[in-house]
Design an enzyme around this catalytic site. Structure first.
Site, PDB file in Angstrom:
ATOM      1  N   SER A  16     -18.360   4.840 -32.533  1.00 19.07           N
ATOM      2  CA  SER A  16     -18.604   3.440 -32.866  1.00 19.07           C
ATOM      3  C   SER A  16     -19.866   2.928 -32.162  1.00 19.07           C
ATOM      4  O   SER A  16     -20.752   2.330 -32.792  1.00 19.07           O
ATOM      5  CB  SER A  16     -17.381   2.612 -32.442  1.00 19.07           C
ATOM      6  OG  SER A  16     -17.672   1.241 -32.434  1.00 19.07           O
ATOM      7  N   ARG A  43      -9.229  -0.691 -36.090  1.00 18.26           N
ATOM      8  CA  ARG A  43      -8.794  -0.165 -34.783  1.00 18.26           C
ATOM      9  C   ARG A  43      -8.227  -1.287 -33.927  1.00 18.26           C
ATOM     10  O   ARG A  43      -7.263  -1.095 -33.184  1.00 18.26           O
ATOM     11  CB  ARG A  43      -9.978   0.494 -34.049  1.00 18.26           C
ATOM     12  CG  ARG A  43     -10.329   1.857 -34.624  1.00 18.26           C
ATOM     13  CD  ARG A  43     -11.647   2.364 -34.060  1.00 18.26           C
ATOM     14  NE  ARG A  43     -11.657   2.388 -32.614  1.00 18.26           N
ATOM     15  CZ  ARG A  43     -12.734   2.091 -31.867  1.00 18.26           C
ATOM     16  NH1 ARG A  43     -13.869   1.748 -32.419  1.00 18.26           N
ATOM     17  NH2 ARG A  43     -12.650   2.145 -30.564  1.00 18.26           N
ATOM     18  N   ASP A  81     -18.728   1.150 -39.436  1.00 20.63           N
ATOM     19  CA  ASP A  81     -18.217   0.696 -38.133  1.00 20.63           C
ATOM     20  C   ASP A  81     -17.523  -0.649 -38.276  1.00 20.63           C
ATOM     21  O   ASP A  81     -16.482  -0.885 -37.659  1.00 20.63           O
ATOM     22  CB  ASP A  81     -19.349   0.607 -37.101  1.00 20.63           C
ATOM     23  CG  ASP A  81     -18.785   0.286 -35.709  1.00 20.63           C
ATOM     24  OD1 ASP A  81     -17.905   1.033 -35.253  1.00 20.63           O
ATOM     25  OD2 ASP A  81     -19.180  -0.729 -35.118  1.00 20.63           O
ATOM     26  N   HIS A 110     -25.434  -1.949 -24.507  1.00 17.41           N
ATOM     27  CA  HIS A 110     -24.076  -2.104 -25.039  1.00 17.41           C
ATOM     28  C   HIS A 110     -23.083  -1.957 -23.897  1.00 17.41           C
ATOM     29  O   HIS A 110     -23.376  -1.346 -22.876  1.00 17.41           O
ATOM     30  CB  HIS A 110     -23.807  -1.027 -26.096  1.00 17.41           C
ATOM     31  CG  HIS A 110     -22.806  -1.454 -27.127  1.00 17.41           C
ATOM     32  ND1 HIS A 110     -23.141  -2.199 -28.223  1.00 17.41           N
ATOM     33  CD2 HIS A 110     -21.467  -1.257 -27.216  1.00 17.41           C
ATOM     34  CE1 HIS A 110     -22.065  -2.431 -28.957  1.00 17.41           C
ATOM     35  NE2 HIS A 110     -21.018  -1.869 -28.352  1.00 17.41           N
ATOM     36  N   LYS A 145     -23.593   2.711 -34.105  1.00 17.48           N
ATOM     37  CA  LYS A 145     -24.263   1.397 -34.254  1.00 17.48           C
ATOM     38  C   LYS A 145     -25.655   1.417 -33.642  1.00 17.48           C
ATOM     39  O   LYS A 145     -26.597   0.866 -34.185  1.00 17.48           O
ATOM     40  CB  LYS A 145     -23.455   0.322 -33.518  1.00 17.48           C
ATOM     41  CG  LYS A 145     -22.525  -0.459 -34.382  1.00 17.48           C
ATOM     42  CD  LYS A 145     -22.056  -1.755 -33.727  1.00 17.48           C
ATOM     43  CE  LYS A 145     -21.293  -1.592 -32.444  1.00 17.48           C
ATOM     44  NZ  LYS A 145     -19.958  -1.073 -32.516  1.00 17.48           N
TER      45      LYS A 145
HETATM   46  N1  URA Z   1     -17.733  -1.382 -28.401  1.00 16.71           N
HETATM   47  C1  URA Z   1     -17.949  -0.869 -29.646  1.00 16.71           C
HETATM   48  O1  URA Z   1     -18.939  -1.209 -30.296  1.00 16.71           O
HETATM   49  N2  URA Z   1     -17.086   0.000 -30.133  1.00 16.71           N
HETATM   50  C2  URA Z   1     -16.001   0.406 -29.467  1.00 16.71           C
HETATM   51  O2  URA Z   1     -15.258   1.219 -29.979  1.00 16.71           O
HETATM   52  C3  URA Z   1     -15.770  -0.124 -28.178  1.00 16.71           C
HETATM   53  C4  URA Z   1     -16.661  -1.030 -27.661  1.00 16.71           C
END
Ligand code: URA
Length: 432
Positions: free
Chosen positions: A183, A168, A161, A82, A187
């Site tokens: 977040s 957001r 999320d 990520h 995930k």
């Molecule tokens: N990527 C995400 O999945 N969440 C965030 O808050 C920022 C970047």
């Protein structure tokens, strides 16, 4: 549960209990609370902050808001990748299939663009037919067949999320260390990998421009992941200028395909290889970082990562031939030229990200459509020697007004000087 009471408690800097966060996540996912109350809560969290234990409670609540995926039939190590988000950051499109080509399985949940940063799902949506919202059963089939997928948080997987993330994006509550930690890690926990490799961006185009704040975010992400029993490597990387030479959804898919075909696109190849190597080492696929780097390099250069990418896209309904033959909607293009001779000292990633958004590649409201073809091509990278009139950037938009707005924004994002800029290392720190 009295939602106003929860908002007031956060507004006054009090801590909510884990069961409050579980309820909030359930209420958000089930549409039991209106978006304006959730937005107020997010702003209270943004302004008041949260300590680590409360952040972890939200992380768990997000992970548990839908199904937690498990992979009983998968016999490879499970690794997820990520990024905290950047400008021109198409690395997931390279790293995910590369990891899978090197022998791990990658169940990846991604998001749409946040703020000025581009999102992996918006990029993939530029490929005709590509489906990001897949059922757990479909995800299982795809992971078993191709070794990886890139899907979205959905009504069934990390739904809290999906709701909070979109809110957001339009309520100026993106750059909060607790909210980003919850977040991302929420995930990742829902997707069920054992090892996470997280690219934490720092610099003007990142959610956290300052290196100390980016480092703090990296520490929290790592700590939350480890508290949940996962292995986590955070790579803190430079995001002062856009990554590579393309910013915009379809443009970035094209660039990722070029890297998968062996092209050495500046920063994109190097950082993709390092992220993949860190993931392979952490998952125990390679005995050390040197062997992991060699394995990753081979996976990219022998075409196996590209093959996995093509299989993954096809398995998720995407048609790469149609993508290659598509007609571009961006009728308006214009160059931004060097106003004088000199060295390109600064190409501000934040400005380029905003300009790509103005050209049509981003959103200002949750339901806005993104224009897959809009964006910015980077002709000259920082450190280039320019002669007056040389092209620095090319903007593509589908409307003249959008093109003009993007060009106006970009004119403030460039500095030309007498000296070349000091080189900036691509990787600032690795927390392994
Ligand atoms: N990527 C995400 O999945 N969440 C965030 O808050 C920022 C970047």
């Amino acid at each position: 549960m009295d939602f106003q009471r929860l908002i007031a408690a956060k507004r006054d800097g009090k801590r909510l209990r884990p069961q409050d966060w579980r309820w909030i996540a359930e209420a958000a996912s089930g549409g039991l609370v209106p978006p304006y109350q959730l937005a107020a809560l997010l702003m209270a969290v943004y302004l008041r902050g949260m300590d680590f234990s409360e952040t972890y409670a939200l992380t768990e609540a997000i992970a548990g808001s839908g199904e937690r995926l498990t992979w009983p039939g998968v016999d490879r190590p499970l690794v997820d990748k990520h990024s905290t988000g950047g400008v021109g950051d198409k690395l997931s499109l390279v790293v995910v299939p590369l990891l899978a080509a090197c022998g791990v399985a990658v169940p990846k949940l991604s998001g749409r663009g946040l703020g000025h940063t581009g999102g992996t799902l918006d990029k993939l949506a530029a490929i005709p037919g590509y489906r990001a919202e897949l059922s757990p059963e479909e995800l299982r089939r795809i992971l078993t067949r191709t070794g990886c997928f890139i899907a979205g948080h959905s009504r069934r997987i990390a739904p809290a999320d999906a709701v909070l993330y979109h809110l957001r994006d339009v309520t100026a509550t993106v750059d909060s260390i607790p909210l980003v930690t919850a977040s991302i890690v929420g995930k990742k926990l829902a997707a069920g990998a054992d090892t996470f490799v997280i690219d934490v961006k720092t610099g003007r185009g990142a959610l956290f421009a300052s290196q100390p704040r980016a480092l703090r975010l990296a520490r929290w992400i790592k700590r939350a992941s480890e508290k949940a029993g996962k292995t986590c490597v955070c790579v803190v990387s430079e995001m002062g200028a856009p990554l590579g030479r393309r910013v915009g959804n379809a443009l970035e898919v094209e660039e990722a395909l070029a890297v998968l075909a062996g092209e050495d696109v500046p920063e994109v190849r190097e950082l993709s290889l390092e992220l993949a190597a860190q993931g392979l080492k952490a998952a125990g696929i390679a005995p050390g970082i040197t062997a992991a780097r060699e394995l990753a390099r081979r996976g990219l250069d022998d075409g196996s990562a590209r093959e996995v990418f093509e299989q993954m896209i096809a398995a998720q309904g995407g048609d790469l031939d149609a993508f290659a033959k598509r007609k571009r909607s961006t009728a308006y293009s214009a160059e931004l030229k060097a106003p004088r001779d000199g060295w390109l000292r600064r190409l501000d990633a934040l400005v380029v990200g905003r300009a790509a958004g103005l050209a049509g590649a981003g959103r200002t409201l949750t339901d806005d459509e993104v224009d897959p073809e809009a964006g910015v091509e980077i002709i000259a990278k920082p450190g280039s020697r320019l002669t007056k009139g040389d092209p620095i950037l090319v903007v593509h938009a589908s409307e003249e007004d959008k093109l003009r707005a993007a060009l106006k924004e970009l004119s403030g994002g460039i500095t030309i000087g007498e000296e070349p800029p000091a080189p900036r290392p691509l990787i600032r720190k690795i927390l392994s």
